[in-house]
Design an enzyme around this catalytic site. Structure first.
Site, PDB file in Angstrom:
ATOM      1  N   HIS A 175       0.561  -0.900  -0.402  1.00  0.00           N
ATOM      2  CA  HIS A 175       0.122   0.070  -0.303  1.00  0.00           C
ATOM      3  C   HIS A 175       0.689   1.103  -0.450  1.00  0.00           C
ATOM      4  CE1 HIS A 175       0.505  -1.477   4.160  1.00  0.00           C
ATOM      5  NE2 HIS A 175       0.966   0.225   4.218  1.00  0.00           N
ATOM      6  N   GLU A 228      11.323  -4.346   1.324  1.00  0.00           N
ATOM      7  CA  GLU A 228      10.669  -5.263   0.167  1.00  0.00           C
ATOM      8  C   GLU A 228      11.765  -5.342  -0.430  1.00  0.00           C
ATOM      9  OE1 GLU A 228       8.111  -2.280   1.245  1.00  0.00           O
ATOM     10  OE2 GLU A 228       9.916  -2.122   0.802  1.00  0.00           O
ATOM     11  N   GLY A 272       7.385   1.771   1.055  1.00  0.00           N
ATOM     12  CA  GLY A 272       7.438   2.568   1.971  1.00  0.00           C
ATOM     13  C   GLY A 272       8.848   2.963   2.202  1.00  0.00           C
ATOM     14  N   SER A 273      10.181   2.601   2.867  1.00  0.00           N
ATOM     15  CA  SER A 273      11.688   3.002   2.585  1.00  0.00           C
ATOM     16  C   SER A 273      11.411   1.943   1.198  1.00  0.00           C
ATOM     17  CB  SER A 273      11.996   2.689   3.677  1.00  0.00           C
ATOM     18  OG  SER A 273      11.900   1.417   4.066  1.00  0.00           O
ATOM     19  N   ARG A 289      32.948 -11.028  -8.778  1.00  0.00           N
ATOM     20  CA  ARG A 289      32.102 -10.151  -7.346  1.00  0.00           C
ATOM     21  C   ARG A 289      30.845 -10.880  -7.501  1.00  0.00           C
ATOM     22  NH1 ARG A 289      34.799  -4.637  -7.454  1.00  0.00           N
ATOM     23  NH2 ARG A 289      37.290  -5.505  -6.742  1.00  0.00           N
ATOM     24  N   HIS A 309      28.313  -1.630 -11.037  1.00  0.00           N
ATOM     25  CA  HIS A 309      28.925  -2.624 -10.326  1.00  0.00           C
ATOM     26  C   HIS A 309      28.215  -4.181  -9.834  1.00  0.00           C
ATOM     27  CE1 HIS A 309      31.679   0.823  -9.471  1.00  0.00           C
ATOM     28  NE2 HIS A 309      30.996   0.300 -10.448  1.00  0.00           N
TER      29      HIS A 309
END
Length: 144
Positions: A9, A71, A66-67, A136, A98
């Site tokens: 949401h 996720e 939100g941030s 890597r 990278h």
């Protein structure tokens, strides 16, 4: 490019904006939800996006919240996913150059709306540098 997208949401509004400009740019976008701004659990929508990318059905994935942190953590649980949280064009560029990030995580509460399209476009258009970075990536994808 075939792009899978999903959010909870907290990222719903930006998801809708991203879908619109990606479709207008000629990308094929599949929305894995959520389909409203009602409270929900992000893993329910992020796992399907990550699995679709990991299976090769989609070339890239975009997840939102939100941030963007939860996720990315959820997406990275799926083998073959390299999901990066990006907050500006430089972080998006470096995630591709990278890290060969195949999923982009964005935080609607962390990014100004007028920067959204530039971040996504940079991430989509930036190639992987390969070279020492490929070595890597091989270490990251190896079983530990």
């Amino acid at each position: 490019m075939k792009i899978a997208i999903g959010t909870d949401h907290a990222g719903y509004r930006y998801k809708e904006k991203i879908k619109s400009f990606l479709t207008a740019a000629g990308h094929e976008v599949q929305d894995f939800g959520t389909f409203s701004d009602e409270s929900c659990d992000y893993p329910d929508f992020i796992f399907p996006v990550a699995k679709a990318v990991a299976s090769g059905e989609f070339e890239r994935g975009i997840v939102l919240g939100g941030s963007g942190n939860g996720e990315a953590i959820a997406a990275n649980k799926i083998k073959g996913i390299r999901c990066a949280v990006c907050w500006n064009t430089l972080s998006a560029e470096m995630a591709r150059r990278h890290n060969d990030a195949n999923v982009l995580s964005l935080g609607e509460r962390m990014i100004y709306e007028d920067q959204l399209e530039a971040i996504v476009t940079t991430w989509l258009e930036t190639p992987f540098d390969g070279g020492r970075h490929a070595r890597r990536i091989q270490k990251i994808v190896a079983d530990v």
